[in-house]
Design an enzyme around this catalytic site. Structure first.
Site, PDB file in Angstrom:
ATOM      1  N   THR A   1     -40.806  23.152  80.153  1.00 51.61           N
ATOM      2  CA  THR A   1     -42.178  23.007  80.456  1.00 51.61           C
ATOM      3  C   THR A   1     -42.542  24.189  81.178  1.00 51.61           C
ATOM      4  O   THR A   1     -41.710  25.082  81.916  1.00 51.61           O
ATOM      5  CB  THR A   1     -42.348  21.753  81.378  1.00 51.61           C
ATOM      6  OG1 THR A   1     -43.503  21.799  82.102  1.00 51.61           O
ATOM      7  CG2 THR A   1     -41.192  21.743  82.530  1.00 51.61           C
ATOM      8  N   ASP A   2     -43.971  24.454  81.192  1.00 50.21           N
ATOM      9  CA  ASP A   2     -44.363  25.633  82.166  1.00 50.21           C
ATOM     10  C   ASP A   2     -44.403  25.379  83.461  1.00 50.21           C
ATOM     11  O   ASP A   2     -44.304  26.468  84.498  1.00 50.21           O
ATOM     12  CB  ASP A   2     -45.838  25.754  81.566  1.00 50.21           C
ATOM     13  CG  ASP A   2     -46.878  24.640  81.757  1.00 50.21           C
ATOM     14  OD1 ASP A   2     -46.507  23.634  81.998  1.00 50.21           O
ATOM     15  OD2 ASP A   2     -48.038  24.813  81.412  1.00 50.21           O
ATOM     16  N   GLU A   3     -43.893  24.151  83.835  1.00 51.23           N
ATOM     17  CA  GLU A   3     -44.203  23.639  85.234  1.00 51.23           C
ATOM     18  C   GLU A   3     -42.996  24.381  86.096  1.00 51.23           C
ATOM     19  O   GLU A   3     -42.999  24.470  87.303  1.00 51.23           O
ATOM     20  CB  GLU A   3     -44.211  22.154  85.698  1.00 51.23           C
ATOM     21  CG  GLU A   3     -45.274  21.747  84.658  1.00 51.23           C
ATOM     22  CD  GLU A   3     -45.440  20.074  85.127  1.00 51.23           C
ATOM     23  OE1 GLU A   3     -45.152  19.687  86.229  1.00 51.23           O
ATOM     24  OE2 GLU A   3     -46.036  19.491  84.421  1.00 51.23           O
TER      25      GLU A   3
ATOM     26  N   TYR B   1     -39.943  16.942  89.562  1.00 52.84           N
ATOM     27  CA  TYR B   1     -39.694  17.113  88.119  1.00 52.84           C
ATOM     28  C   TYR B   1     -39.312  18.654  87.776  1.00 52.84           C
ATOM     29  O   TYR B   1     -38.485  18.854  87.079  1.00 52.84           O
ATOM     30  CB  TYR B   1     -40.963  16.425  87.656  1.00 52.84           C
ATOM     31  CG  TYR B   1     -41.082  16.677  85.905  1.00 52.84           C
ATOM     32  CD1 TYR B   1     -40.190  16.491  84.841  1.00 52.84           C
ATOM     33  CD2 TYR B   1     -41.992  18.008  85.656  1.00 52.84           C
ATOM     34  CE1 TYR B   1     -40.351  16.824  83.716  1.00 52.84           C
ATOM     35  CE2 TYR B   1     -42.553  18.190  84.477  1.00 52.84           C
ATOM     36  CZ  TYR B   1     -41.387  17.779  83.302  1.00 52.84           C
ATOM     37  OH  TYR B   1     -41.500  18.188  82.119  1.00 52.84           O
TER      38      TYR B   1
ATOM     39  N   LYS C   1     -36.303  20.318  85.618  1.00 56.18           N
ATOM     40  CA  LYS C   1     -36.161  21.023  84.645  1.00 56.18           C
ATOM     41  C   LYS C   1     -35.997  22.455  84.587  1.00 56.18           C
ATOM     42  O   LYS C   1     -35.091  23.079  83.731  1.00 56.18           O
ATOM     43  CB  LYS C   1     -37.619  20.947  84.079  1.00 56.18           C
ATOM     44  CG  LYS C   1     -38.182  19.528  83.425  1.00 56.18           C
ATOM     45  CD  LYS C   1     -37.594  19.043  82.375  1.00 56.18           C
ATOM     46  CE  LYS C   1     -37.508  19.781  81.161  1.00 56.18           C
ATOM     47  NZ  LYS C   1     -36.990  18.999  79.926  1.00 56.18           N
TER      48      LYS C   1
HETATM   49  P1  NAD Z   1     -41.345  11.166  77.579  1.00 51.86           P
HETATM   50  O1  NAD Z   1     -41.209  10.711  78.875  1.00 51.86           O
HETATM   51  O2  NAD Z   1     -42.613  10.601  76.839  1.00 51.86           O
HETATM   52  O3  NAD Z   1     -40.243  10.813  76.747  1.00 51.86           O
HETATM   53  C1  NAD Z   1     -38.805  11.054  77.374  1.00 51.86           C
HETATM   54  C2  NAD Z   1     -37.729  10.289  76.259  1.00 51.86           C
HETATM   55  O4  NAD Z   1     -36.417  10.453  76.599  1.00 51.86           O
HETATM   56  C3  NAD Z   1     -38.135   8.505  76.188  1.00 51.86           C
HETATM   57  O5  NAD Z   1     -38.080   8.269  74.932  1.00 51.86           O
HETATM   58  C4  NAD Z   1     -36.851   8.310  77.142  1.00 51.86           C
HETATM   59  O6  NAD Z   1     -36.248   6.971  76.687  1.00 51.86           O
HETATM   60  C5  NAD Z   1     -35.804   9.319  76.868  1.00 51.86           C
HETATM   61  N1  NAD Z   1     -34.726   9.427  77.741  1.00 51.86           N
HETATM   62  C6  NAD Z   1     -34.982   9.445  79.112  1.00 51.86           C
HETATM   63  N2  NAD Z   1     -33.732   9.495  79.740  1.00 51.86           N
HETATM   64  C7  NAD Z   1     -32.938   9.501  78.844  1.00 51.86           C
HETATM   65  C8  NAD Z   1     -31.445   9.593  79.004  1.00 51.86           C
HETATM   66  N3  NAD Z   1     -30.674   9.741  79.678  1.00 51.86           N
HETATM   67  N4  NAD Z   1     -30.790   9.602  77.557  1.00 51.86           N
HETATM   68  C9  NAD Z   1     -31.498   9.668  76.410  1.00 51.86           C
HETATM   69  N5  NAD Z   1     -32.821   9.508  76.624  1.00 51.86           N
HETATM   70  C10 NAD Z   1     -33.382   9.394  77.378  1.00 51.86           C
HETATM   71  O7  NAD Z   1     -41.443  12.719  77.293  1.00 51.86           O
HETATM   72  P2  NAD Z   1     -42.217  13.684  76.659  1.00 51.86           P
HETATM   73  O8  NAD Z   1     -43.518  13.949  77.141  1.00 51.86           O
HETATM   74  O9  NAD Z   1     -41.938  13.298  75.255  1.00 51.86           O
HETATM   75  O10 NAD Z   1     -41.257  14.963  76.919  1.00 51.86           O
HETATM   76  C11 NAD Z   1     -40.116  15.542  76.238  1.00 51.86           C
HETATM   77  C12 NAD Z   1     -39.641  16.555  76.647  1.00 51.86           C
HETATM   78  O11 NAD Z   1     -40.512  17.585  76.508  1.00 51.86           O
HETATM   79  C13 NAD Z   1     -39.061  16.492  78.154  1.00 51.86           C
HETATM   80  O12 NAD Z   1     -38.218  17.124  78.218  1.00 51.86           O
HETATM   81  C14 NAD Z   1     -40.489  17.464  78.853  1.00 51.86           C
HETATM   82  O13 NAD Z   1     -39.819  17.668  79.953  1.00 51.86           O
HETATM   83  C15 NAD Z   1     -40.931  18.332  77.864  1.00 51.86           C
HETATM   84  N6  NAD Z   1     -42.267  18.627  78.006  1.00 51.86           N
HETATM   85  C16 NAD Z   1     -43.310  17.581  78.159  1.00 51.86           C
HETATM   86  C17 NAD Z   1     -44.441  18.142  78.198  1.00 51.86           C
HETATM   87  C18 NAD Z   1     -45.556  17.097  78.098  1.00 51.86           C
HETATM   88  O14 NAD Z   1     -46.810  17.422  78.405  1.00 51.86           O
HETATM   89  N7  NAD Z   1     -45.207  15.936  77.771  1.00 51.86           N
HETATM   90  C19 NAD Z   1     -44.792  19.502  78.384  1.00 51.86           C
HETATM   91  C20 NAD Z   1     -43.798  20.427  77.972  1.00 51.86           C
HETATM   92  C21 NAD Z   1     -42.586  20.082  78.004  1.00 51.86           C
HETATM   93  P1  TYD Z   2     -50.089  14.876  84.219  1.00 56.08           P
HETATM   94  O1  TYD Z   2     -50.760  14.151  82.954  1.00 56.08           O
HETATM   95  O2  TYD Z   2     -49.304  13.837  85.035  1.00 56.08           O
HETATM   96  O3  TYD Z   2     -49.364  16.072  84.004  1.00 56.08           O
HETATM   97  P2  TYD Z   2     -48.664  17.006  84.923  1.00 56.08           P
HETATM   98  O4  TYD Z   2     -48.776  16.897  86.262  1.00 56.08           O
HETATM   99  O5  TYD Z   2     -47.235  17.448  84.238  1.00 56.08           O
HETATM  100  O6  TYD Z   2     -49.756  18.302  84.533  1.00 56.08           O
HETATM  101  O7  TYD Z   2     -51.491  15.425  84.964  1.00 56.08           O
HETATM  102  C1  TYD Z   2     -52.261  16.311  84.772  1.00 56.08           C
HETATM  103  C2  TYD Z   2     -53.327  16.697  85.584  1.00 56.08           C
HETATM  104  O8  TYD Z   2     -54.145  15.534  85.811  1.00 56.08           O
HETATM  105  C3  TYD Z   2     -52.657  16.875  87.062  1.00 56.08           C
HETATM  106  O9  TYD Z   2     -53.223  18.148  87.544  1.00 56.08           O
HETATM  107  C4  TYD Z   2     -52.844  16.060  87.845  1.00 56.08           C
HETATM  108  C5  TYD Z   2     -53.951  15.061  87.099  1.00 56.08           C
HETATM  109  N1  TYD Z   2     -54.093  13.982  87.135  1.00 56.08           N
HETATM  110  C6  TYD Z   2     -55.427  12.978  87.899  1.00 56.08           C
HETATM  111  O10 TYD Z   2     -56.096  13.789  88.420  1.00 56.08           O
HETATM  112  N2  TYD Z   2     -55.341  11.844  87.923  1.00 56.08           N
HETATM  113  C7  TYD Z   2     -54.391  10.814  87.230  1.00 56.08           C
HETATM  114  O11 TYD Z   2     -54.385   9.716  87.499  1.00 56.08           O
HETATM  115  C8  TYD Z   2     -53.208  11.572  86.663  1.00 56.08           C
HETATM  116  C9  TYD Z   2     -52.122  10.946  86.154  1.00 56.08           C
HETATM  117  C10 TYD Z   2     -52.902  12.959  86.931  1.00 56.08           C
END
Ligand code: NAD
Ligand code: TYD
Length: 373
Positions: free
Chosen positions: A138-140, A164, A168
């Site tokens: 992630t960019d975070e 989180y 990561k």
């Molecule tokens: P998500 O929370 O929707 O899905 C995570 C999946 O991992 C779930 O299916 C869960 O059951 C599985 N999981 C959790 N713990 C596990 C374990 N110990 N063993 C096997 N499986 C396990 O997450 P997402 O949004 O799909 O993100 C996927 C990846 O991409 C993550 O690594 C996240 O850090 C990264 N990412 C997400 C975003 C975003 O905006 N969602 C952006 C950048 C990077």
């Molecule tokens: P989120 O979807 O949780 O992603 P991340 O924290 O990983 O960027 O949140 C996106 C942005 O929206 C973040 O600045 C927090 C804000 N947010 C709210 O303002 N209200 C909410 O209920 C949630 C879940 C997020």
């Protein structure tokens, strides 16, 4: 002669991005996929229903931190690549309970790396040449940008601010170390906020769509001016497939949508789309549901990514504009009530109550919780 399609071990393939990736890769028949997922609250087999009878998708219910299971998968399926999506992924949850984030994101990734290394070392020279470990991050990890600062590049220092992001960041460092120390052919991608179908509705965009459609308050943290860069999930998946195929081993690639927007802008846009799609809604205008609530502790002000490297080296650019992707996403959630109901389980209700309800602890509790139904 046609080359046989490779086998990939995909972890977390029942989650949001993982399921979109698996569905896309199976539709394109690029690889046979072994999908290892623990099915936490965020994992959902319903998301994989379109491929439930596909013999080239093998679902394994289990934990990436379980060494013997991971070793057995390597032995039995001999994958040519590992794509690691498995993680705890929600910042707010990491504030309540960081331990599981360390367990899965750090210790789990370490286990996966260690088993990958063991397997890699037993491969022939030709097989080693082809093997890849792609870690999805992630960019975070880069922390928060000042308003006028240039976006983060692959050489920006890591400065994670939430448990989180810290977990990561730690996993990224381990992946890097396995490349430098053991020669494991790794790739790391750092992507901005994804949105699209199949995202668990604890995250901003699906939460706001579903609350808005049901006439519930739209809780915006702080002043709503925190900025995120948004990328449609299919664009992320395409970039990952490209990095896996053509990325330079040992490198990191930033993936972003060049769509930096304040949260209030995003939520207002969702409300506008809901107004158009539901002209007879009793909740018009949906923007009247916007409710400012107490800020998230350590809330990063701005994320933004410089994606020149992946554009230059791999020719990747996002296809979807933010507004078209957002409209498609709103339409998807409104049309998939069954999927929505399947994830809004008891656990989901508990989360909403705990985080947004009157009982919420002071650090994350809302100031105007009375209107949360
Ligand atoms: P998500 O929370 O929707 O899905 C995570 C999946 O991992 C779930 O299916 C869960 O059951 C599985 N999981 C959790 N713990 C596990 C374990 N110990 N063993 C096997 N499986 C396990 O997450 P997402 O949004 O799909 O993100 C996927 C990846 O991409 C993550 O690594 C996240 O850090 C990264 N990412 C997400 C975003 C975003 O905006 N969602 C952006 C950048 C990077
Ligand atoms: P989120 O979807 O949780 O992603 P991340 O924290 O990983 O960027 O949140 C996106 C942005 O929206 C973040 O600045 C927090 C804000 N947010 C709210 O303002 N209200 C909410 O209920 C949630 C879940 C997020």
């Amino acid at each position: 002669m046609r080359e046989e399609s490779p086998t990939w071990l995909v972890t977390g393939g029942a989650g949001f991005i993982g399921s979109n990736f698996v569905l896309g890769q199976r539709a394109a028949k690029t690889a046979r996929i072994i999908n290892l997922d623990k099915l936490t609250y965020a994992g959902n087999l319903r998301s994989l229903e379109p491929i439930k009878d596909d013999p080239d998708h093998v679902f394994v219910h289990g934990d990436i931190g379980e060494s013997p299971l991971v070793a057995e998968i390597f032995r039995r399926h001999r994958p040519q690549a590992v794509v690691n999506f498995a993680a705890e992924s929600h910042v707010d949850r990491s504030i309540y309970g960081p331990q599981v984030f360390i367990q899965t994101n750090v210790v789990g990734t370490l286990t996966l790396l260690e088993e990958s290394r063991r397997y890699f070392e037993g491969l022939s020279a030709d097989e080693r040449d082809k093997f890849r470990f792609l870690h999805v991050s992630t960019d975070e990890v880069y922390g928060s940008l000042e308003p006028e600062a240039p976006p983060f590049s692959e050489t920006s220092p890591y400065a994670p601010n939430s448990p989180y992001a810290a977990s990561k960041a730690a996993s990224d460092h381990l992946v890097r170390a396995y490349h430098r120390t053991y020669g494991l052919p790794t790739l790391i991608t750092n992507c901005s906020n994804n949105y699209g179908p199949l995202q668990f509705p604890e995250k901003l965009i699906p939460l706001m769509i579903l609350n808005g459609a049901q006439g519930k308050p739209l809780p915006i943290y702080g002043d709503g001016k925190n900025i995120r860069d948004w990328l449609f999930v299919n664009d992320h998946c395409e970039a990952l497939a490209l990095v896996l195929k053509q990325g330079r081993v040992g490198e990191t690639y930033n993936i972003g949508g060049a769509a930096e927007l304040a949260n209030l802008e995003v939520v207002t846009a969702i409300c506008g789309i809901l107004d158009e799609l539901r002209p007879d809604s009793p909740f018009l205008p949906h923007a009247s549901l916007i409710t400012f609530v107490k800020d998230r502790p350590g809330h990063d002000r701005r994320y933004g990514l410089d994606t020149a490297k992946i554009a230059r080296e791999l020719g990747w650019r996002p296809r979807e504009s933010f507004m078209s992707g957002l409209a498609a996403t709103v339409r998807w959630y409104l049309a998939h009530q069954e999927w929505v109901e399947s994830v809004q389980t008891g656990e989901y209700q508990q989360w909403i109550k705990k985080h947004y309800g009157p009982e919420a602890p002071k650090h994350t509790g809302t100031e105007r919780t009375s209107c949360i139904r």
